[in-house]
Design an enzyme around this catalytic site. Structure first.
Site, PDB file in Angstrom:
ATOM      1  N   THR A  28       0.758  -1.392  -0.373  1.00 23.75           N
ATOM      2  CA  THR A  28      -0.040  -0.380  -0.168  1.00 23.75           C
ATOM      3  C   THR A  28       1.086   1.171  -0.068  1.00 23.75           C
ATOM      4  O   THR A  28       2.359   1.183   0.530  1.00 23.75           O
ATOM      5  CB  THR A  28      -0.660   0.470   1.484  1.00 23.75           C
ATOM      6  OG1 THR A  28       0.086  -0.243   2.215  1.00 23.75           O
ATOM      7  CG2 THR A  28      -1.685  -0.591   1.052  1.00 23.75           C
TER       8      THR A  28
ATOM      9  N   THR B 237       1.382   8.993   4.723  1.00 16.26           N
ATOM     10  CA  THR B 237       0.822   8.779   3.276  1.00 16.26           C
ATOM     11  C   THR B 237       2.559   8.496   2.807  1.00 16.26           C
ATOM     12  O   THR B 237       2.709   9.879   3.292  1.00 16.26           O
ATOM     13  CB  THR B 237      -0.396   9.339   2.784  1.00 16.26           C
ATOM     14  OG1 THR B 237      -0.757   9.107   2.238  1.00 16.26           O
ATOM     15  CG2 THR B 237       0.080  10.861   3.502  1.00 16.26           C
ATOM     16  N   ARG B 238       2.020   8.033   1.862  1.00 19.20           N
ATOM     17  CA  ARG B 238       3.493   8.279   0.622  1.00 19.20           C
ATOM     18  C   ARG B 238       2.676   9.139  -0.361  1.00 19.20           C
ATOM     19  O   ARG B 238       4.137   9.129  -1.532  1.00 19.20           O
ATOM     20  CB  ARG B 238       4.125   6.333   0.060  1.00 19.20           C
ATOM     21  CG  ARG B 238       4.484   6.147   1.187  1.00 19.20           C
ATOM     22  CD  ARG B 238       5.133   4.580   0.780  1.00 19.20           C
ATOM     23  NE  ARG B 238       5.114   3.666   1.781  1.00 19.20           N
ATOM     24  CZ  ARG B 238       4.999   3.030   2.779  1.00 19.20           C
ATOM     25  NH1 ARG B 238       3.411   2.531   1.591  1.00 19.20           N
ATOM     26  NH2 ARG B 238       4.636   2.332   3.284  1.00 19.20           N
ATOM     27  N   VAL B 239       1.652   9.938  -0.787  1.00 21.24           N
ATOM     28  CA  VAL B 239       1.846  10.829  -1.580  1.00 21.24           C
ATOM     29  C   VAL B 239       1.647  12.074  -1.019  1.00 21.24           C
ATOM     30  O   VAL B 239       1.590  12.787  -1.494  1.00 21.24           O
ATOM     31  CB  VAL B 239       0.046  10.202  -2.088  1.00 21.24           C
ATOM     32  CG1 VAL B 239      -0.558  11.384  -2.036  1.00 21.24           C
ATOM     33  CG2 VAL B 239      -0.582   8.951  -2.523  1.00 21.24           C
TER      34      VAL B 239
END
Length: 479
Positions: free
Chosen positions: A331, A357-359
Site C-alpha cells: 500500500t 501517507t506516501r502521497v
C-alpha cells in the site's frame, strides 16, 4: 468433430471436501476457467473454478477446483462441463444501491435489473502508461486524517489496528462524506458477523447514503471460497464504474486478515505446502494483484480512479506480523489505530507516529496545506514531550505551555463516529487552532466550542472571517 469436442470439455469429480474438488478427464484446462456441474437435482447455477493443474504418477491431468456454491449436494463421479471462459459477473448500473454476493447473485437489489456487461473477476491491473500521479484529494470528513494523513483518489491506504479500535468507522465515515462528491462507494465485509454487516447497512440507510453505494457480502457463515472471491468481485465492480462510467470509486475491504485466512484454508485443502504461519508462499501475490487494481487513470482513459482502504486486524498491536508487513509493503501508507488511545477516550484513535501517507500533500487542497502543515509535527512533539515529562519533577513555563497547547489540539481532533466534517469546517477549525484562540479556553470547553462553531450556518461563514466567529464563541464560553 462433435465426438472429439465432447471428450475435450467433459470430466468427472474424483474427490470432494469442504468446497474443494479434484477433477479428472479433461484433456486441457487453464487456471481461472469456469466449469458447470451436470448432476441430477442441481440448479443451472452450480459452477466451479479451476485453480490448480498437476499430473499424477501416470501423467494424467488432474485439476484442483473450487465450488462456487459449496452448499449444493454433490457426490464423487458427477460429470462436469468445461465452459472455456474466465470467472465473471454481470454488471450494470443496477449494482448501485444493491447488496450482492461474491458470485453476482442479489441479496437485496434495486427496482430494475439491466445487465449490460460481463466483467472478468480477476482482470489485470492498469499499466504504468494508463495511470497518472495521484493529485485529487479524497475527503474522508475525518479531521485528523484529512489534516495529517491526506488521502488522494487512486491511493491505497491501509487501516491497521487491534480489534474494536474503530477501523470500520473510518471507512463508514468516508462513505458518508462522499454524499455530494460523486464518488461511487463499495463496502466489502469479509468474514464479519451478518448482524454487524446489517447494522452498518442500516446506519448508511438512515443517513440516506445508499444511492451511491454497493455492498458485496461474504459473511462469517459463507464458505472460504466465497470469502476469497469477494475481494476480487468488489474490485471488479469498482473497475466497471472507473473504466466504463469514468467515475471515482472508493473500495473498503473489511478485512484482509480474514481474506488471508480463507485463502490459507483453501490452499491447505488443495494439499499445497504451507509456508510461514501456515500461509501459502503466494499470499503476497494474492493481495498484491488485488490492491494493484486501485489506480488513478490517465485522461485518455477517462480519468476515473479507484481508492482502496484495506483493513488489517493486528494482535496486541503487533505490526510486524506476516500479513501486516506484506500489505504495508503493497500500500501507499497506513493509518494505525492505537488501543491505548482508544481506551483513553481519543477517538478516532489514530497514532500520529506510526501513521503515514506516501502521497503526502500532493493530494491535499492548497488551503488545507496552509493551515495543517505544522499540525502533525506539533502533535508528534506533544506525544514525545508528554512521555518525557512524566519523569520530570519540575517543568519550565515554556514546556507547560506546549503541553497545554498539545492537550487542546488533541481535544480538537476528537470526533464522533458518523459525523464527517465538510472541508470548509475543517479548514476553519485548523485556522483557529493556529491563531491561538483556544489557549484562553479550558480543555473541557473545547468540545462545546467546536459544537458551537460547527452549528454556525454556512452563509454566515461566507460573510464573516472564521477568526471573528471564533472570537465571538470564545467570549460567550468565557462569560
Amino acid at each position: 468433430m462433435l465426438i472429439e469436442k465432447e471428450i475435450f470439455v467433459y470430466g468427472v469429480i474424483i474427490s470432494i471436501g469442504s468446497g474443494v474438488v479434484t477433477l479428472q478427464g479433461f484433456l486441457m484446462a487453464f487456471v481461472g476457467e469456469v466449469f458447470r456441474i451436470c448432476a441430477m437435482g442441481l440448479s443451472e447455477s452450480s459452477f466451479g473454478l479451476v485453480v490448480n493443474l498437476y499430473r499424477d504418477e501416470t501423467m494424467n491431468l488432474l485439476i484442483g477446483a473450487l465450488l462456487l456454491n459449496p452448499e449444493d449436494r454433490i457426490s464423487e463421479g458427477a460429470k462436469v462441463n468445461g465452459m472455456s471462459r474466465l470467472a465473471s459477473i454481470l454488471l450494470g448500473d443496477f449494482a448501485i444501491g444493491s447488496i450482492i454476493d461474491p458470485i453476482g447473485n442479489f441479496i437485496l437489489n434495486s427496482d430494475r435489473i439491466d445487465a449490460q456487461y460481463r466483467w472478468v473477476i480477476e482482470s489485470p491491473a492498469p499499466g504504468i502508461i494508463d495511470r497518472q500521479s495521484v493529485f485529487e484529494p479524497l475527503q474522508t470528513g475525518i479531521l485528523s486524517v484529512d489534516a495529517m494523513v491526506p488521502i488522494g483518489r487512486g491511493q491505497r491506504e491501509l487501516v491497521i489496528g487491534d480489534r474494536q479500535t474503530g477501523k470500520t468507522s473510518i471507512g463508514v465515515d468516508t462513505i458518508l462524506n462522499q454524499k455530494y462528491e460523486k464518488v461511487f462507494c463499495v463496502y466489502l465485509p469479509i468474514g464479519q458477523k451478518a448482524s454487524s454487516v446489517l447494522e452498518v447497512y442500516l446506519a448508511l440507510v438512515r443517513r440516506d447514503s445508499v444511492f451511491y453505494l454497493s455492498m458485496i457480502v461474504a459473511a462469517a457463515t459463507s464458505s472460504a471460497v466465497c470469502q476469497y472471491l469477494a475481494a476480487y468481485s468488489g474490485a471488479a465492480i469498482c473497475e466497471f464504474f472507473m473504466l466504463v462510467r469514468e467515475l471515482p470509486a472508493f473500495l473498503m475491504i473489511d478485512d484482509l486478515s480474514r481474506h488471508a485466512v480463507a485463502y490459507r484454508e483453501i490452499y491447505l485443502l488443495l494439499r499445497r505446502p504451507p509456508g510461514r504461519e501456515g500461509y501459502p508462499g503466494e499470499i503476497f501475490f494474492v493481495h498484491s494483484r488485488l490492491l494493484e487494481r486501485s489506480a488513478k487513470l490517465s485522461t485518455n482513459l477517462g480519468g476515473g480512479s479507484t481508492t482502496c482502504f484495506p483493513v488489517i486486524e493486528t494482535l496486541a498491536g503487533d505490526v510486524s506480523a506476516y500479513i501486516s508487513t506484506n500489505v504495508i509493503s503493497i500500500t501507499d501508507g497506513q493509518i494505525f489505530l492505537s488501543t491505548d488511545l482508544f481506551l483513553s477516550g481519543i477517538k478516532p484513535a489514530i497514532d500520529v507516529g506510526l501513521s503515514v501517507t506516501r502521497v503526502g500533500s500532493a493530494a491535499q487542497w492548497d488551503g488545507m496545506k496552509l493551515v495543517a502543515a505544522s499540525y502533525k509535527l506539533e502533535i508528534a512533539q506533544y506525544v514525545e514531550l508528554q512521555s518525557f515529562s512524566q519523569f520530570a519533577a519540575d517543568l519550565g513555563e515554556e514546556t507547560k505551555a506546549r503541553l497545554a497547547r498539545g492537550r487542546r489540539l488533541v481535544e480538537m481532533l476528537k470526533q464522533f463516529c458518523g459525523t464527517p466534517m465538510t472541508l470548509m469546517s475543517q479548514v476553519g477549525i485548523l485556522s483557529l487552532a493556529g491563531q491561538d484562540l483556544i489557549k484562553n479556553l479550558a480543555v473541557e470547553d473545547i468540545r462545546a466550542f467546536l459544537e458551537m462553531y460547527l452549528a454556525v450556518p454556512s452563509w454566515v461563514m461566507l460573510l464573516l472571517p472564521p477568526r471573528l466567529v471564533g472570537v465571538s464563541i470564545v467570549s460567550l464560553l468565557r462569560n
